[in-house]
Motif scaffolding. Sequence first.
Motif: not given
Length: 321
Positions: A186-205
């Motif tokens: 998520v620190g390198e490519n948050p769009a790819a993480v989001d595409t995989a169905g993982v919450s970027v906001v949740g991970l960052r929090f």
Amino acid sequence: MDFLSIIQVLDSTVRLATPLLLACLAGLYSERAGIFDIGLEGKMLAAAFFSAAIAALTGSVWLGLLAGIAASLVLSGIHGLASITFRGNQLISGVAINFLAAGMTVLIAQSWFAQGGRTPSLTGDARFNPIELPFAEALSGVPVLGPIYSELISGHSFLVYLAMATVPATWWLLYRTRFGLRLRAVGENPAAVDTAGVSVVGLRFAAVAICGVLCGIAGAYLATGLQAGFVKEMTAGRGFIALAALIFAKWRPWHALYACLLFGLLQAIALRYQNIDLGAFVVPVQVMDALPYILTVVILAGFVGKAIPPRAGGEPYVKER
């Protein structure tokens, strides 16, 4: 310098490096998730005050530790709301937290204790006391290994051992677990993480929350372990030194340990050896005290090689529709 003096300097190095290491690992979690946090200083300062204040009022260092962690988590939550939810400038948010903590701690300390912005001195169960490891006294007379075990390894407070254990735990979490893989991604490519169905906001929090916990422990150690109470601006730039150590370590846990030990060593030498006589001239104590900060400037100036931060660091993530 004899062997016992070396052991004493190294012992001071470990103690002084502990808050730096905890803050450095805190920044590592946050920045690996793409959230730059220069508010480490403010979180440590707030945690130092509230841990010392609650420990002084209740007589329990453990309640003080929890209070310090809670104070740091509140500031982390503010930083998370500003930089993740509202997509604000992460650097400005960090600066605001530093100013808020610097003013708030002195104001509340004066209101509660009326001692010029400090807390009462902590004694007894209101402080973290040294822990003597098994057979430390019995082995103290053994040549070489005895002093290393009894003086250098044994005799530290609980939070020192916790900080050292946090290094391998961080390495394992980041590089051997699914959560760590997603956090780094998520620190390198948050769009790819989001595409995989993982919450970027949740991970960052989650990363910001871990950062808050570690900063809380670091601040609590400053006020209840390394010293015996809170005084104004007692962090003395340690949050910024931890950021420099993080850059020096290139966002890697084990390298962060080595970098913080280096900073701790410079501080230990400055405290123990003042006005060093080199024959032709005497090195004044002010130069020795400035050594950690000089190294910080050298590191930030880029003399340690190229340090590449996470690619998505400092940039708010906007989900594509």
